[in-house]
Design a protein around this motif. Sequence first.
Motif, PDB file in Angstrom:
ATOM      1  N   ALA A 170     -12.984 -15.889   7.161  1.00  0.00           N
ATOM      2  CA  ALA A 170     -11.993 -14.924   6.671  1.00  0.00           C
ATOM      3  C   ALA A 170     -12.018 -13.635   7.480  1.00  0.00           C
ATOM      4  CB  ALA A 170     -12.258 -14.625   5.202  1.00  0.00           C
ATOM      5  N   ARG A 171     -12.818 -13.591   8.519  1.00  0.00           N
ATOM      6  CA  ARG A 171     -12.921 -12.414   9.377  1.00  0.00           C
ATOM      7  C   ARG A 171     -12.109 -12.603  10.653  1.00  0.00           C
ATOM      8  NH1 ARG A 171     -14.404  -8.664   7.249  1.00  0.00           N
ATOM      9  NH2 ARG A 171     -15.964  -7.732   8.586  1.00  0.00           N
ATOM     10  N   SER A 172     -11.987 -13.864  11.045  1.00  0.00           N
ATOM     11  CA  SER A 172     -11.378 -14.171  12.332  1.00  0.00           C
ATOM     12  C   SER A 172      -9.853 -14.235  12.217  1.00  0.00           C
ATOM     13  CB  SER A 172     -11.954 -15.502  12.805  1.00  0.00           C
ATOM     14  OG  SER A 172     -11.610 -15.703  14.132  1.00  0.00           O
ATOM     15  N   ARG A 200      -7.732  -7.347  -1.329  1.00  0.00           N
ATOM     16  CA  ARG A 200      -8.548  -8.437  -0.804  1.00  0.00           C
ATOM     17  C   ARG A 200      -9.719  -7.890   0.001  1.00  0.00           C
ATOM     18  NH1 ARG A 200      -5.827 -13.954  -0.833  1.00  0.00           N
ATOM     19  NH2 ARG A 200      -8.004 -14.200  -1.364  1.00  0.00           N
ATOM     20  N   ARG A 232       0.895  -8.408   5.029  1.00  0.00           N
ATOM     21  CA  ARG A 232       1.424  -7.902   6.297  1.00  0.00           C
ATOM     22  C   ARG A 232       0.690  -8.574   7.460  1.00  0.00           C
ATOM     23  NH1 ARG A 232       4.267  -3.233   7.407  1.00  0.00           N
ATOM     24  NH2 ARG A 232       3.783  -2.324   5.378  1.00  0.00           N
ATOM     25  N   VAL A 233       1.458  -9.215   8.311  1.00  0.00           N
ATOM     26  CA  VAL A 233       0.882  -9.847   9.496  1.00  0.00           C
ATOM     27  C   VAL A 233       0.800  -8.786  10.589  1.00  0.00           C
ATOM     28  CG1 VAL A 233       1.092 -11.715  11.174  1.00  0.00           C
ATOM     29  CG2 VAL A 233       1.908 -12.052   8.826  1.00  0.00           C
ATOM     30  N   ASN A 234      -0.419  -8.469  10.995  1.00  0.00           N
ATOM     31  CA  ASN A 234      -0.662  -7.424  11.988  1.00  0.00           C
ATOM     32  C   ASN A 234      -1.241  -8.023  13.260  1.00  0.00           C
ATOM     33  OD1 ASN A 234      -0.059  -4.883  10.604  1.00  0.00           O
ATOM     34  ND2 ASN A 234      -1.784  -5.392   9.266  1.00  0.00           N
ATOM     35  N   THR A 286      -5.919  -4.052  14.721  1.00  0.00           N
ATOM     36  CA  THR A 286      -6.107  -4.018  13.276  1.00  0.00           C
ATOM     37  C   THR A 286      -7.599  -4.027  12.977  1.00  0.00           C
ATOM     38  OG1 THR A 286      -4.056  -5.248  13.056  1.00  0.00           O
ATOM     39  CG2 THR A 286      -5.483  -5.191  11.121  1.00  0.00           C
ATOM     40  N   TYR A 335     -12.586  -4.845   9.138  1.00  0.00           N
ATOM     41  CA  TYR A 335     -13.399  -4.801   7.913  1.00  0.00           C
ATOM     42  C   TYR A 335     -12.625  -5.261   6.671  1.00  0.00           C
ATOM     43  CZ  TYR A 335     -17.256  -3.303  10.703  1.00  0.00           C
ATOM     44  OH  TYR A 335     -18.259  -3.301  11.634  1.00  0.00           O
ATOM     45  N   CYS A 336     -12.174  -4.375   5.792  1.00  0.00           N
ATOM     46  CA  CYS A 336     -11.626  -4.855   4.507  1.00  0.00           C
ATOM     47  C   CYS A 336     -10.193  -5.346   4.654  1.00  0.00           C
ATOM     48  CB  CYS A 336     -11.734  -3.770   3.443  1.00  0.00           C
ATOM     49  SG  CYS A 336     -10.425  -2.529   3.529  1.00  0.00           S
ATOM     50  N   GLY A 337      -9.564  -5.664   3.539  1.00  0.00           N
ATOM     51  CA  GLY A 337      -8.245  -6.277   3.560  1.00  0.00           C
ATOM     52  C   GLY A 337      -7.074  -5.313   3.580  1.00  0.00           C
ATOM     53  N   VAL A 338      -7.331  -4.031   3.840  1.00  0.00           N
ATOM     54  CA  VAL A 338      -6.214  -3.079   3.866  1.00  0.00           C
ATOM     55  C   VAL A 338      -5.391  -3.231   5.155  1.00  0.00           C
ATOM     56  CG1 VAL A 338      -5.582  -0.624   3.845  1.00  0.00           C
ATOM     57  CG2 VAL A 338      -7.329  -1.470   2.283  1.00  0.00           C
ATOM     58  N   GLN A 350       1.984   2.041   9.269  1.00  0.00           N
ATOM     59  CA  GLN A 350       1.673   1.398   7.998  1.00  0.00           C
ATOM     60  C   GLN A 350       0.496   0.465   8.207  1.00  0.00           C
ATOM     61  OE1 GLN A 350       2.703   1.808   4.856  1.00  0.00           O
ATOM     62  NE2 GLN A 350       3.732   3.595   5.713  1.00  0.00           N
ATOM     63  N   ASN A 368      -5.851 -15.393  12.278  1.00  0.00           N
ATOM     64  CA  ASN A 368      -5.092 -16.474  11.641  1.00  0.00           C
ATOM     65  C   ASN A 368      -5.123 -17.754  12.462  1.00  0.00           C
ATOM     66  OD1 ASN A 368      -4.038 -15.288   9.261  1.00  0.00           O
ATOM     67  ND2 ASN A 368      -2.570 -14.128  10.484  1.00  0.00           N
ATOM     68  N   GLY A 383      -4.993 -14.141   5.272  1.00  0.00           N
ATOM     69  CA  GLY A 383      -4.506 -14.978   6.369  1.00  0.00           C
ATOM     70  C   GLY A 383      -5.126 -16.360   6.367  1.00  0.00           C
ATOM     71  N   ALA A 391      -7.324   2.654   1.071  1.00  0.00           N
ATOM     72  CA  ALA A 391      -6.405   2.422  -0.060  1.00  0.00           C
ATOM     73  C   ALA A 391      -6.659   3.465  -1.143  1.00  0.00           C
ATOM     74  CB  ALA A 391      -6.598   1.013  -0.614  1.00  0.00           C
ATOM     75  N   ASN A 447     -10.865  -8.659   5.933  1.00  0.00           N
ATOM     76  CA  ASN A 447      -9.712  -8.347   6.771  1.00  0.00           C
ATOM     77  C   ASN A 447      -8.700  -9.473   6.851  1.00  0.00           C
ATOM     78  OD1 ASN A 447     -11.786  -9.767   8.104  1.00  0.00           O
ATOM     79  ND2 ASN A 447     -10.903  -9.278  10.075  1.00  0.00           N
ATOM     80  N   ASN A 448      -9.179 -10.735   6.862  1.00  0.00           N
ATOM     81  CA  ASN A 448      -8.196 -11.811   6.998  1.00  0.00           C
ATOM     82  C   ASN A 448      -8.379 -12.915   5.980  1.00  0.00           C
ATOM     83  OD1 ASN A 448      -5.863 -12.696   8.282  1.00  0.00           O
ATOM     84  ND2 ASN A 448      -7.019 -14.228   9.439  1.00  0.00           N
ATOM     85  N   THR A 505      -3.775 -11.036   8.539  1.00  0.00           N
ATOM     86  CA  THR A 505      -2.808 -10.769   7.482  1.00  0.00           C
ATOM     87  C   THR A 505      -3.524 -10.009   6.375  1.00  0.00           C
ATOM     88  OG1 THR A 505      -1.652 -12.780   8.064  1.00  0.00           O
ATOM     89  CG2 THR A 505      -1.083 -11.776   5.952  1.00  0.00           C
ATOM     90  N   SER A 506      -3.010  -8.842   6.046  1.00  0.00           N
ATOM     91  CA  SER A 506      -3.713  -7.970   5.104  1.00  0.00           C
ATOM     92  C   SER A 506      -3.348  -8.301   3.665  1.00  0.00           C
ATOM     93  CB  SER A 506      -3.370  -6.513   5.409  1.00  0.00           C
ATOM     94  OG  SER A 506      -2.044  -6.256   5.028  1.00  0.00           O
ATOM     95  N   SER A 507      -3.975  -7.573   2.750  1.00  0.00           N
ATOM     96  CA  SER A 507      -3.749  -7.768   1.314  1.00  0.00           C
ATOM     97  C   SER A 507      -2.281  -7.687   0.928  1.00  0.00           C
ATOM     98  CB  SER A 507      -4.439  -6.657   0.527  1.00  0.00           C
ATOM     99  OG  SER A 507      -5.807  -6.731   0.659  1.00  0.00           O
ATOM    100  N   GLU A 508      -1.535  -6.850   1.644  1.00  0.00           N
ATOM    101  CA  GLU A 508      -0.125  -6.671   1.275  1.00  0.00           C
ATOM    102  C   GLU A 508       0.761  -7.687   2.000  1.00  0.00           C
ATOM    103  OE1 GLU A 508       1.332  -2.767   2.336  1.00  0.00           O
ATOM    104  OE2 GLU A 508       0.508  -2.875   4.348  1.00  0.00           O
ATOM    105  N   PHE A 547       0.830  -1.209   0.000  1.00  0.00           N
ATOM    106  CA  PHE A 547       0.000   0.000   0.000  1.00  0.00           C
ATOM    107  C   PHE A 547       0.866   1.263   0.000  1.00  0.00           C
ATOM    108  CE2 PHE A 547      -3.157  -3.046   1.766  1.00  0.00           C
ATOM    109  CZ  PHE A 547      -4.106  -2.889   0.781  1.00  0.00           C
ATOM    110  N   ALA A 548       2.044   1.149   0.612  1.00  0.00           N
ATOM    111  CA  ALA A 548       2.918   2.328   0.673  1.00  0.00           C
ATOM    112  C   ALA A 548       3.306   2.809  -0.733  1.00  0.00           C
ATOM    113  CB  ALA A 548       4.169   1.999   1.479  1.00  0.00           C
TER     114      ALA A 548
END
Lengths: 529, 352
Positions: free
Chosen positions: B323-325, A177, A305-307, B225, B228-231, B254, B327, A184, A28, A180-181, A300-303, A5-6
């Motif tokens: 896909a919401r929960s 994506r 990235r494990v957050n 985090t 909602y969406c995948g950002v 980030q 890992n 992941g 985004a 949110n996960n 884990t996001s679209s990029e 995203f950056a």
Amino acid sequence: MTNSFADFKNAKMILVIGSNMTEAHPVAATFVKDAVLSGAQLIVVDPRRTDLVDFASLHVPINVGSDVAFINGVMNVLINENLYDKAYVESCTTGFDELKQKVMEYPPERAAEISGVSPDAIRELARRLASVKPAMLMYTLGITEHTCGVNNVMSCANLQMLLGNVGFECGGVNPLRGQNNVQGACDMGALPNVFPGYQRVDNAEAREKFMKAWNVPSLPDKPGLMMPTMMEGLTTGKIKAFYVFGENLANTEPDIHHVEHCLESAEFLVCQDIFPTETTRFAHVILPAAAWSENDGTFTSSERRVNRVRTASLPPGDAKPNWWIFKELAKRMGHEWASNSAQEIWDNELSVLAPSMAGIKYSRLEEDGIQWPAPSLDHPGTPTLHKNGRFTGGLGVLKALDWTPPAEVPDQEFPLTLSTGRRLYHYHTRTQTGRSQGINDLLGEETADLSAADAREKGISDGERISVKSRRGEVVVKARITNQVPKGLVWMAFHFREGCANWLTNPVYDPITQTAEYKACAVRIDKLG
Amino acid sequence: MSDTFILNGKETPFEKGQVILEAARNGGIEIPTLCYLRGASPTGACRICLVEVTGARSLMAACSTPVAAGMEVFTETGRVHQARKLNVELLLSSGKHDCMVCEASGNCRLQDLAYFYKITDLRFEKNEEIYPAETENPFIVRDFSRCILCGRCVQACNEVVVNRAISLGYRGAKSKVCTGGDQPYMDSICVFCGQCVEVCPVGALTEKKAVSLGRPWETQKIRTTCPYCGVGCQQLLHVKDGRIVKVTAVENAQPNEGRLCVKGRFAYDFIYSEDRLKTPLIRQENGDFREASWDEALDLVADKFKGIIEQYGPDALAGVSCARSINEDSYQMQKLFRSVIGTNNIDHCART
């Protein structure tokens, strides 16, 4: 996403195809708009005039489901006018000759006929795209939710490889994506063919490794079923028990009548969720789960990235963390699992078993997270994949692809195309946003978005309740007349049970991924009698 | 390559094009400001960041004056302090700055400055409120009587998130932050991302759902985090007594760099809905559900699964993960299916 995203705000040339980013990925989109303010060129390819078009220097409103033909047409121009990156294609890719041969069958005139835009628009797009390097391509479900979804994705990859744009900052192929996960859940192996970290179940070595780690004498070696086949299996009796964790299939899957028939047919249905939903009505057992912010873990996001996700409040009543529920079930089926928290699961199991995430431990995730692959503890993570065109799998594969139309196209009885997606204020079936105070005030019901031309033809006025009908079902919704939608197209979302687009959508699937064709089916609209 | 300038008598490096405020910040000197917004073009509106520049005719706004090599800047002189104090006093008299009942108290730059400059009474006549507060939308309170017209909300809306919903309207004492046609947010093109609230340095823009639920010093800030969406936007949950009272963005993180959307910022309270499932439920013969203990429900599921495996084999079971929960939940579910049940019939909505 191959990139991050950056990169968005620093990109100089951006191609957005099949993505209504300002509504589905609003943050985004802000970076794309920032790039435009800093002088970047934005090209939007979308049947609808989405909000991002206000910032675009070129909007190409292709017909729903014409992506492969359109991109082939663009590549035809790139090759014929020598605008592609020959050095990159030669050194980094394979399959160019076959690709060339195929796209020669798609001169701009033919691509234009299929995609409904002018040959000049195709030429213009090709020339502009080739004029800045690298160009960044983003797509969303407008690309994937078709019976030719895989081919659409590969077309995007073809285009970016042909232009030599993969493997560089501010370039690449970037699917945003939806959930949110969802990245992941794939990474964790909640897929029928791979263990965590994309290690194949039909690979004996991988099985051996997981057998040892999980302390079991054997593991199934044959890839399992994908979701649509599972659901179909409920009706044939092939699948007896179905375990649905946190999905509201009765609203999200195409053709609700059929989906509910599948769910009804289950001999034993377990639902694990945070709310009663349209799906839990069919359950035999409902297990109450902890929600977001009620336990620690990672997304884990679209990029890639494990957050970290952290605990803010306690689950209500007896609701329990999902990982705990699975562990308890395993115990009752004779398996004692050692890990007793999300952190133990990640640190002691997942990151030990998935080489691409071996370097990611909770202790490293306090701040901005880490983008996999991060194979070792001193690895900083990977913002850009396939660096400098050195593809992870060797050479980038250019694929010769033919266009195929959507499974159901308009005819006399159902003369309009229905395409579907999400709107800004709600998320999926509203289990969350519908229960967040205030959101319903901003969007309280579903609409069928129509062009003024189609509305006029039927004598429909803005806000009038109308019937939208397909071969699968009928809904009554408010008409919303908008210049976002071209003539011939109806656009709806699936946020509200009443008026949900999935009463109408077509349960046909991409043959490889079994992704449903949510983006195209045939409907008719009528005034209420 | 960086040049240097003289900051409070000390040689300090700066990057070409940098304004005094940024260069000073890099050099470890914080210059107070109300209107400066990183990433947006400077407006020089609040006049709080005034500094003395040798050779300049008047005090200069540090947020909009570019540094030049060799420039001599003083940030803490008596003249500077006097001017800043005067400007704070003027701002305080410009509206209704009654901290006791203000949502922003404890998180207000104007309050901080009034405190720092020991301003105990108002020297100037207070401006009468000219615009009533706007409260008719579900999320954002616009209290114009507390607005200091610093313009940060306008900068954020136009230059950061680029939703272009607000700008400065009218003139002079009648100035106001307006939507197109000066309509309420609800009737404008505002998309309720709340970025204006995020950047408001005072109590002019506040979160409606957070009113009276907790002071900044009472809440714990927990980074997490967005669900909602995948950002993967990074949020700060403001938590009091185990309850989220407000969500803001993590600054400089980030990938979202301090931004959120309407869902990420305002759609957090679903977890407190009375509808939540709170106990395991088992369907009875008559079709109704009855409450059950975990032991009973889990034993029932385990026994049923074992029976089906025995009778039809493990491939008669199938599961979809979420896909919401987190890992770790998906990891556990696929492990249950593969290693305990013995099937690869595990999937989720990966491809839609």
